[in-house]
Each structure stands twice: as C-alpha cells, then as structure tokens.
Scaffold this motif. Structure first.
Motif, PDB file in Angstrom:
ATOM      1  N   ASP A 169       6.624   6.473   1.165  1.00  0.00           N
ATOM      2  CA  ASP A 169       5.159   6.484   1.182  1.00  0.00           C
ATOM      3  C   ASP A 169       4.611   5.171   1.719  1.00  0.00           C
ATOM      4  O   ASP A 169       3.626   5.148   2.455  1.00  0.00           O
ATOM      5  CB  ASP A 169       4.601   6.720  -0.220  1.00  0.00           C
ATOM      6  CG  ASP A 169       4.627   8.185  -0.616  1.00  0.00           C
ATOM      7  OD1 ASP A 169       4.923   9.041   0.236  1.00  0.00           O
ATOM      8  OD2 ASP A 169       4.335   8.468  -1.788  1.00  0.00           O
TER       9      ASP A 169
ATOM     10  N   VAL B 164       0.863  -1.184   0.000  1.00  0.00           N
ATOM     11  CA  VAL B 164       0.000   0.000   0.000  1.00  0.00           C
ATOM     12  C   VAL B 164       0.895   1.229   0.000  1.00  0.00           C
ATOM     13  O   VAL B 164       1.953   1.237   0.636  1.00  0.00           O
ATOM     14  CB  VAL B 164      -0.902   0.012   1.254  1.00  0.00           C
ATOM     15  CG1 VAL B 164      -1.734   1.269   1.325  1.00  0.00           C
ATOM     16  CG2 VAL B 164      -1.793  -1.212   1.306  1.00  0.00           C
ATOM     17  N   HIS B 165       0.435   2.263  -0.696  1.00  0.00           N
ATOM     18  CA  HIS B 165       1.131   3.545  -0.670  1.00  0.00           C
ATOM     19  C   HIS B 165       0.229   4.595  -0.035  1.00  0.00           C
ATOM     20  O   HIS B 165      -0.991   4.417   0.072  1.00  0.00           O
ATOM     21  CB  HIS B 165       1.559   3.967  -2.081  1.00  0.00           C
ATOM     22  CG  HIS B 165       2.729   3.182  -2.572  1.00  0.00           C
ATOM     23  ND1 HIS B 165       2.604   2.201  -3.508  1.00  0.00           N
ATOM     24  CD2 HIS B 165       4.034   3.230  -2.237  1.00  0.00           C
ATOM     25  CE1 HIS B 165       3.789   1.664  -3.730  1.00  0.00           C
ATOM     26  NE2 HIS B 165       4.676   2.271  -2.973  1.00  0.00           N
ATOM     27  N   LEU B 166       0.819   5.669   0.357  1.00  0.00           N
ATOM     28  CA  LEU B 166       0.144   6.694   1.145  1.00  0.00           C
ATOM     29  C   LEU B 166      -1.144   7.217   0.516  1.00  0.00           C
ATOM     30  O   LEU B 166      -2.155   7.362   1.205  1.00  0.00           O
ATOM     31  CB  LEU B 166       1.125   7.838   1.407  1.00  0.00           C
ATOM     32  CG  LEU B 166       0.805   8.786   2.532  1.00  0.00           C
ATOM     33  CD1 LEU B 166       0.461   8.052   3.816  1.00  0.00           C
ATOM     34  CD2 LEU B 166       1.956   9.733   2.748  1.00  0.00           C
TER      35      LEU B 166
ATOM     36  N   ALA C 139       2.436   4.612   5.068  1.00  0.00           N
ATOM     37  CA  ALA C 139       1.143   3.941   4.939  1.00  0.00           C
ATOM     38  C   ALA C 139       1.027   2.770   5.912  1.00  0.00           C
ATOM     39  O   ALA C 139      -0.062   2.494   6.421  1.00  0.00           O
ATOM     40  CB  ALA C 139       0.938   3.464   3.506  1.00  0.00           C
TER      41      ALA C 139
ATOM     42  N   GLN D 140      -3.310   5.846  -1.051  1.00  0.00           N
ATOM     43  CA  GLN D 140      -4.401   4.881  -0.913  1.00  0.00           C
ATOM     44  C   GLN D 140      -5.058   4.938   0.464  1.00  0.00           C
ATOM     45  O   GLN D 140      -6.145   4.391   0.642  1.00  0.00           O
ATOM     46  CB  GLN D 140      -3.875   3.466  -1.170  1.00  0.00           C
ATOM     47  CG  GLN D 140      -3.398   3.263  -2.600  1.00  0.00           C
ATOM     48  CD  GLN D 140      -2.648   1.964  -2.747  1.00  0.00           C
ATOM     49  OE1 GLN D 140      -1.461   1.892  -2.436  1.00  0.00           O
ATOM     50  NE2 GLN D 140      -3.347   0.942  -3.196  1.00  0.00           N
ATOM     51  N   VAL D 141      -4.422   5.585   1.425  1.00  0.00           N
ATOM     52  CA  VAL D 141      -4.970   5.618   2.782  1.00  0.00           C
ATOM     53  C   VAL D 141      -5.259   7.028   3.294  1.00  0.00           C
ATOM     54  O   VAL D 141      -5.687   7.188   4.430  1.00  0.00           O
ATOM     55  CB  VAL D 141      -4.042   4.868   3.777  1.00  0.00           C
ATOM     56  CG1 VAL D 141      -3.926   3.404   3.417  1.00  0.00           C
ATOM     57  CG2 VAL D 141      -2.680   5.527   3.881  1.00  0.00           C
TER      58      VAL D 141
END
Length: 135
Positions: free
Chosen positions: A118, A17-19, A122, A21-22
């Motif tokens: 990132d 997951v990368h930033l 995350a 996405q959250v």
C-alpha cells in the motif's frame, strides 16, 4: 540476502503514507482531452499498481530491487515525458525508496525494502498527483 525479502506487513513498514490516505486525491490530466481522476479511479483502471518482484526476478538481474510498478495507458495521460519532474525522479525522492529503474514506458522496478504494498502504491500515486509531472 535479496532472495529472502518479503514485503513488510503494515505496522512493520516505514511508509510515510498508505493508500487509503490518497484514494480521494484528484490527479490532474496532462492532456486537455482527459478529465481529472481520483487515485481510486486510476487504481480501478488497473493501470496503477505495485507488485513485489519475485525471488527469481531478484536473483536474475534485478538484485537490489523489490517492487515492480505498473503505470499503464490510463495513467500515462496524467504525466508528461517532458515535465520538470520525471516519474522515476519523483519515486526516488520518496522516503524509503533507494533505487528506481525505468524499464519500459509503463514499468519501473524499485528498491524499497521497507515499504509495504500500500505504501509503495501510495508513493506512485503521490508522484502522479504532483503538478510538476505535468509541466
């Protein structure tokens, strides 16, 4: 050799997951006097961030660690020290994380050589969003 490590670039990392996405994920408060916040708001407070450890730090006592995580005063209201899932345990369970040490109340060092900045941020945001850090 740990001294030669540099954070991988996006596309060359192993992040699940990368930033971005959250950013809209809402993190519930652990205390009744606080309102829920999004990950973006926590980042904006300056109390949630991941920075690469310097080569000097990695050479002098932090060998095997790559990241310094800051979970400062604002973020503290979104987890409970007595919860069933402790922050360091949640971070360690993330893909790509191989070791975690809780240095001070607000600072962790993490061994995660294949995660980008990132992705590392995350990871911490994802752990804060997990309700088990509040029970």
């Amino acid at each position: 050799m740990a001294d030669d490590w540099t954070p991988p670039e996006r596309g060359r990392c192993t992040c699940a997951v990368h930033l971005e996405q959250v950013l809209d994920v809402v993190v519930q408060a652990a205390r009744p006097d606080l309102a829920p916040m999004t990950v973006a708001e926590l980042l904006g407070s300056g109390d949630l961030k991941a920075d690469p450890l310097s080569a000097t730090a990695r050479r002098s006592g932090a060998a095997g660690y790559h990241w310094s995580l800051w979970v400062g005063d604002t973020a503290r209201g979104y987890y409970d020290d007595r919860a069933s899932l402790q922050l360091d345990q949640g971070i360690l369970a993330a893909p790509g994380v191989v070791t975690v040490e809780w240095i001070e109340r607000e600072e962790f060092i993490v061994g995660a050589p294949t995660l980008c900045a990132d992705g590392m941020t995350a990871v911490v945001a994802g752990v804060l969003a997990d309700p088990r850090v509040r029970r």
